[in-house]
Design a protein around this motif. Sequence first.
Motif, short mmCIF file in Angstrom:
data_model
loop_
_atom_site.label_atom_id
_atom_site.label_comp_id
_atom_site.label_asym_id
_atom_site.label_seq_id
_atom_site.Cartn_x
_atom_site.Cartn_y
_atom_site.Cartn_z
N GLU A 177 -22.39 56.87 -47.10
CA GLU A 177 -23.37 56.45 -48.10
C GLU A 177 -22.90 55.19 -48.85
O GLU A 177 -21.73 54.82 -48.80
CB GLU A 177 -23.61 57.57 -49.12
N LEU A 178 -23.86 54.58 -49.54
CA LEU A 178 -23.56 53.45 -50.42
C LEU A 178 -22.84 53.97 -51.66
O LEU A 178 -23.36 54.82 -52.38
CB LEU A 178 -24.86 52.75 -50.83
N LEU A 179 -21.63 53.48 -51.89
CA LEU A 179 -20.84 53.92 -53.05
C LEU A 179 -21.11 53.06 -54.27
O LEU A 179 -21.19 53.56 -55.39
CB LEU A 179 -19.35 53.90 -52.71
N ASP A 180 -21.27 51.76 -54.06
CA ASP A 180 -21.53 50.86 -55.19
C ASP A 180 -22.10 49.55 -54.68
O ASP A 180 -21.91 49.16 -53.52
CB ASP A 180 -20.24 50.59 -55.98
N PHE A 181 -22.83 48.89 -55.58
CA PHE A 181 -23.42 47.58 -55.27
C PHE A 181 -23.36 46.77 -56.55
O PHE A 181 -23.96 47.15 -57.55
CB PHE A 181 -24.87 47.75 -54.80
N GLU A 234 -25.18 45.52 -42.93
CA GLU A 234 -26.24 44.66 -42.39
C GLU A 234 -27.61 45.23 -42.76
O GLU A 234 -28.52 44.50 -43.15
CB GLU A 234 -26.10 44.55 -40.88
N GLN A 235 -27.76 46.55 -42.63
CA GLN A 235 -29.02 47.19 -42.98
C GLN A 235 -29.31 47.03 -44.47
O GLN A 235 -30.45 46.77 -44.87
CB GLN A 235 -28.97 48.67 -42.61
N LEU A 236 -28.27 47.19 -45.29
CA LEU A 236 -28.45 47.09 -46.73
C LEU A 236 -28.97 45.71 -47.13
O LEU A 236 -29.91 45.60 -47.93
CB LEU A 236 -27.13 47.37 -47.45
N SER A 296 -32.81 50.85 -56.58
CA SER A 296 -33.77 50.76 -55.47
C SER A 296 -33.07 50.85 -54.13
O SER A 296 -33.55 51.49 -53.19
CB SER A 296 -34.57 49.46 -55.58
N LEU A 297 -31.91 50.19 -54.02
CA LEU A 297 -31.15 50.22 -52.77
C LEU A 297 -30.59 51.61 -52.48
O LEU A 297 -30.55 52.04 -51.32
CB LEU A 297 -30.02 49.19 -52.83
N ILE A 298 -30.16 52.30 -53.53
CA ILE A 298 -29.64 53.66 -53.35
C ILE A 298 -30.72 54.56 -52.76
O ILE A 298 -30.48 55.31 -51.80
CB ILE A 298 -29.13 54.24 -54.68
N LEU A 299 -31.93 54.48 -53.32
CA LEU A 299 -33.02 55.30 -52.81
C LEU A 299 -33.44 54.86 -51.41
O LEU A 299 -33.83 55.70 -50.58
CB LEU A 299 -34.22 55.21 -53.76
N GLY A 300 -33.37 53.56 -51.14
CA GLY A 300 -33.79 53.05 -49.84
C GLY A 300 -32.80 53.32 -48.73
O GLY A 300 -33.19 53.43 -47.56
#
Length: 475
Positions: free
Chosen positions: A82-86, A423-425, A448-452
């Motif tokens: 999963e995405l941990l941080d952005f 790349e997808q993110l 928004s990115l977390i949900l996406g």
Amino acid sequence: MASAEQFCSENVQKFEYISLSRSTVTRRIQEMADNIMEQLYMTAQNFIAYSLAIDQSIDVTGSPQLAIFIRGVDSGMNVTEELLDFCTTKEATTGEDILSCVEEAIKHSKLHWHNLVSVATDGAPSMVDQNVGFVGCLQKRLQELTIPQTIITVHCMLHRENLCAKCVQLERVMLVIVRTINFIRNHGLKQKQFKIFLQELDAEYDEMPYHTEVRWLSHGKALDRFFNLRNEIRLFMDTVGHPVPELEDSLWTRDLAFLSDVIDHLNILNTALQRKDNTIIDLFDTICAFKMKIELWIRQLESGNICHFPKLKSVSSESNFECYSNMLQILYEEFSVRFADLIQLQTDFDVIARPFSIDIATVSSHLQLELIDLRCNRVLKAKYLQVNNILEFYKLLPQENFPHLHKSAARIIAMFGSMYLCEQLFSVLKRTKSVNRNCLSDYNTKCSLILGMCQSFVPNIRQLVERKRLQKSHN
């Protein structure tokens, strides 16, 4: 309300009491994203091994963005990716800046540094330099924290393949293709005329795609389309008074066919490297298989056999392909050099992937006794032969009987082999924060990115609704 009337007309009045203002929608998105991150942090507490994938990009406003993904494995061999941080970084991002963002993410999620196995990057100096890059800064920080392990640095296999592919480009072919495509696409009238021209000829395609230099493998679509429409393009360019003499040159057409075939093979490899649920062992095996294919193609070309190059076969009546076998030899050497560091991990991969056949003498001493016990266990051997992949087998392996082997498997399975998620993110980021929607705050963009991007969790709506219930007054 129009949607409510169309899909749920009997409950329209209930929807009238729901606040749908911009601020309300924003808060709901934030709360759902926060809820997902809470679930991720709770899951992360059970990781016995995890790795990070880190990449940088620029959003539509020109702000540098840093994406941090985590791949963790718990004691039950369940994998979470999963995405941990952005986060937004400085324009001139240094290794220390990246480390600062990573430390904040690790601290916020309450992860333990001693469970960190590896870091996957794009190989940029700001990432991998041992002195001022992120990896060097991270290793120094771990030494300060008296955490002895050496972090394995993995250069994204997709990025490496892209770099390898660039060595097969035929300049005299690509220059003509780019010049011709740009002539057609950069003139609105010419593009419209070309589209009508193709329709009149009942061609397979009705337009030419743009050529881009961002990714060399993106040439595949342009090459394939150009090759299939080469006769129509020649006729059209002659008609508009801009002839392309190379299209009547049989040697040039052969080069075009060969280049298109090779890029097709490389794009198949690229797709294979992006399959979901692949371990780093699966990706490494895919690369090894492709190297063996190149060796086969070289031998076949030297003997005049072009069965694996259908486009070249359709335009060639000759049997001398020495120049093409030389190009493939260069491609093979490029793959060997760029993936050489993974050879050092091959013994570790073999221990996990084929524990019943590996030479025990070549294995670390702390695993030898457990491997002997495993090899003599008929039940586990039968299960190993029945499962579809190594992950399923290690879920069945009793941790109390094979603690070292279990931990070694978790560390290998936790490793990122590619950064396809990054790349997808960034593709999702382009749609989320576009030219017409560029005022999103950093926090709202992140939510928004977390949900996406989230795949392992869904927002706990019931829990969120409970928190929103009106509380009775105590008065």
